[in-house]
Scaffold this motif. Sequence first.
Motif, mmCIF file in Angstrom:
data_model
loop_
_atom_site.group_PDB
_atom_site.id
_atom_site.type_symbol
_atom_site.label_atom_id
_atom_site.label_comp_id
_atom_site.label_asym_id
_atom_site.label_seq_id
_atom_site.Cartn_x
_atom_site.Cartn_y
_atom_site.Cartn_z
ATOM 1 N N UNK A 85 0.834 -1.175 -0.195
ATOM 2 C CA UNK A 85 0.130 0.070 0.094
ATOM 3 C C UNK A 85 0.771 1.678 -0.111
ATOM 4 N N UNK A 86 0.482 2.068 -0.912
ATOM 5 C CA UNK A 86 1.614 3.778 -1.227
ATOM 6 C C UNK A 86 1.044 4.593 -0.391
ATOM 7 N N UNK A 87 1.508 5.330 1.056
ATOM 8 C CA UNK A 87 1.142 6.067 1.891
ATOM 9 C C UNK A 87 1.475 6.878 1.649
ATOM 10 N N UNK A 88 0.641 8.779 0.982
ATOM 11 C CA UNK A 88 1.069 9.836 1.292
ATOM 12 C C UNK A 88 0.666 10.877 1.939
ATOM 13 N N UNK A 89 1.010 11.023 3.104
ATOM 14 C CA UNK A 89 0.704 12.247 4.163
ATOM 15 C C UNK A 89 -0.047 13.442 4.028
ATOM 16 N N UNK A 90 -0.454 13.226 2.743
ATOM 17 C CA UNK A 90 -1.809 13.785 1.680
ATOM 18 C C UNK A 90 -3.246 13.200 2.664
ATOM 19 N N UNK A 99 6.598 12.322 8.113
ATOM 20 C CA UNK A 99 6.884 11.170 7.211
ATOM 21 C C UNK A 99 7.375 9.878 8.026
ATOM 22 N N UNK A 100 8.374 10.660 9.087
ATOM 23 C CA UNK A 100 8.695 10.236 10.217
ATOM 24 C C UNK A 100 8.124 9.684 11.082
ATOM 25 N N UNK A 101 7.034 10.475 11.122
ATOM 26 C CA UNK A 101 6.155 9.892 12.137
ATOM 27 C C UNK A 101 5.030 7.983 11.765
ATOM 28 N N UNK A 144 6.244 6.008 9.764
ATOM 29 C CA UNK A 144 7.504 5.641 9.434
ATOM 30 C C UNK A 144 7.305 4.916 10.686
ATOM 31 N N UNK A 145 7.353 5.628 11.676
ATOM 32 C CA UNK A 145 7.400 5.215 13.054
ATOM 33 C C UNK A 145 6.741 4.575 13.447
ATOM 34 N N UNK A 146 5.393 4.507 13.439
ATOM 35 C CA UNK A 146 3.819 3.577 13.197
ATOM 36 C C UNK A 146 4.021 2.276 12.594
ATOM 37 N N UNK A 147 4.391 2.753 11.656
ATOM 38 C CA UNK A 147 3.769 1.243 10.522
ATOM 39 C C UNK A 147 5.562 0.494 10.999
ATOM 40 N N UNK A 148 6.181 0.824 11.468
ATOM 41 C CA UNK A 148 7.065 -0.241 12.372
ATOM 42 C C UNK A 148 6.537 -0.588 12.981
ATOM 43 N N UNK A 149 6.199 -0.092 13.688
ATOM 44 C CA UNK A 149 4.928 -0.691 15.778
ATOM 45 C C UNK A 149 4.766 -1.329 14.740
ATOM 46 N N UNK A 150 2.922 -1.185 13.906
ATOM 47 C CA UNK A 150 2.268 -2.300 12.667
ATOM 48 C C UNK A 150 3.124 -3.392 12.704
ATOM 49 N N UNK A 151 4.361 -3.643 12.849
ATOM 50 C CA UNK A 151 5.088 -4.571 11.578
ATOM 51 C C UNK A 151 4.873 -4.309 9.975
ATOM 52 N N UNK A 152 4.934 -3.137 9.676
ATOM 53 C CA UNK A 152 4.146 -2.747 7.940
ATOM 54 C C UNK A 152 5.415 -2.571 7.252
ATOM 55 N N UNK A 175 -0.666 7.055 15.568
ATOM 56 C CA UNK A 175 -0.495 8.352 15.165
ATOM 57 C C UNK A 175 -1.289 9.196 16.275
ATOM 58 N N UNK A 176 -1.997 9.103 16.574
ATOM 59 C CA UNK A 176 -2.444 10.404 17.691
ATOM 60 C C UNK A 176 -2.453 10.042 18.555
ATOM 61 N N UNK A 177 -2.146 8.594 19.276
ATOM 62 C CA UNK A 177 -1.898 8.268 20.420
ATOM 63 C C UNK A 177 -0.821 8.674 20.480
ATOM 64 N N UNK A 178 -0.098 8.070 19.697
ATOM 65 C CA UNK A 178 1.837 8.549 19.739
ATOM 66 C C UNK A 178 1.633 9.821 20.356
ATOM 67 N N UNK A 179 0.865 10.712 19.829
ATOM 68 C CA UNK A 179 0.862 12.369 20.005
ATOM 69 C C UNK A 179 0.368 12.843 21.527
ATOM 70 N N UNK A 180 -0.043 11.757 22.020
ATOM 71 C CA UNK A 180 -1.280 12.357 23.075
ATOM 72 C C UNK A 180 -0.214 11.489 24.340
ATOM 73 N N UNK A 181 0.792 10.932 24.272
ATOM 74 C CA UNK A 181 2.027 10.478 25.004
ATOM 75 C C UNK A 181 2.667 10.850 24.682
ATOM 76 N N UNK A 182 2.827 11.570 24.090
ATOM 77 C CA UNK A 182 4.222 13.182 24.312
ATOM 78 C C UNK A 182 3.693 14.411 24.835
ATOM 79 N N UNK A 183 2.654 14.354 24.739
ATOM 80 C CA UNK A 183 2.118 15.108 25.453
ATOM 81 C C UNK A 183 1.981 15.404 26.854
ATOM 82 N N UNK A 184 1.664 14.150 27.131
ATOM 83 C CA UNK A 184 2.123 13.835 28.613
ATOM 84 C C UNK A 184 3.164 14.129 29.437
#
Length: 102
Positions: free
Chosen positions: A11-16, A41-43, A45-53, A92-101
């Motif tokens: 699957x091809x994913x563009x940030x848009x 893009x870094x977010x 990539x990080x999430x896709x790695x976490x989902x084993x994609x 990504x939303x979960x990652x951003x919420x954890x980063x704010x806490x």
Amino acid sequence: MSSRGFKGKKIVIYPSYLDCTSSRTHGRKIPKSLCVQKPSISEILEVAKGLSLNPILEDKEFPKKWWEIKQRVIVDKRWGKIETLKRICIAINDMRKKGKKE
């Protein structure tokens, strides 16, 4: 590399695709209730790695904005495209919420 060789496997994913600031006509693929504001893009990539994609980063222009050279992420197809995009946005939303806490 052309995305035609990935048909049915990747699957091809563009940030848009995930961006709340983009309209549906400008490329957003998922509902505003789930999307992310200006995903990097870094977010993705990080999430896709976490989902084993097994993400692969590629420099390629987004077809609707062909004059802008951007990057895209290519991931393994484990679910349908929209389901994959939703899971990435939620992560990504979960990652951003954890980063704010912290």
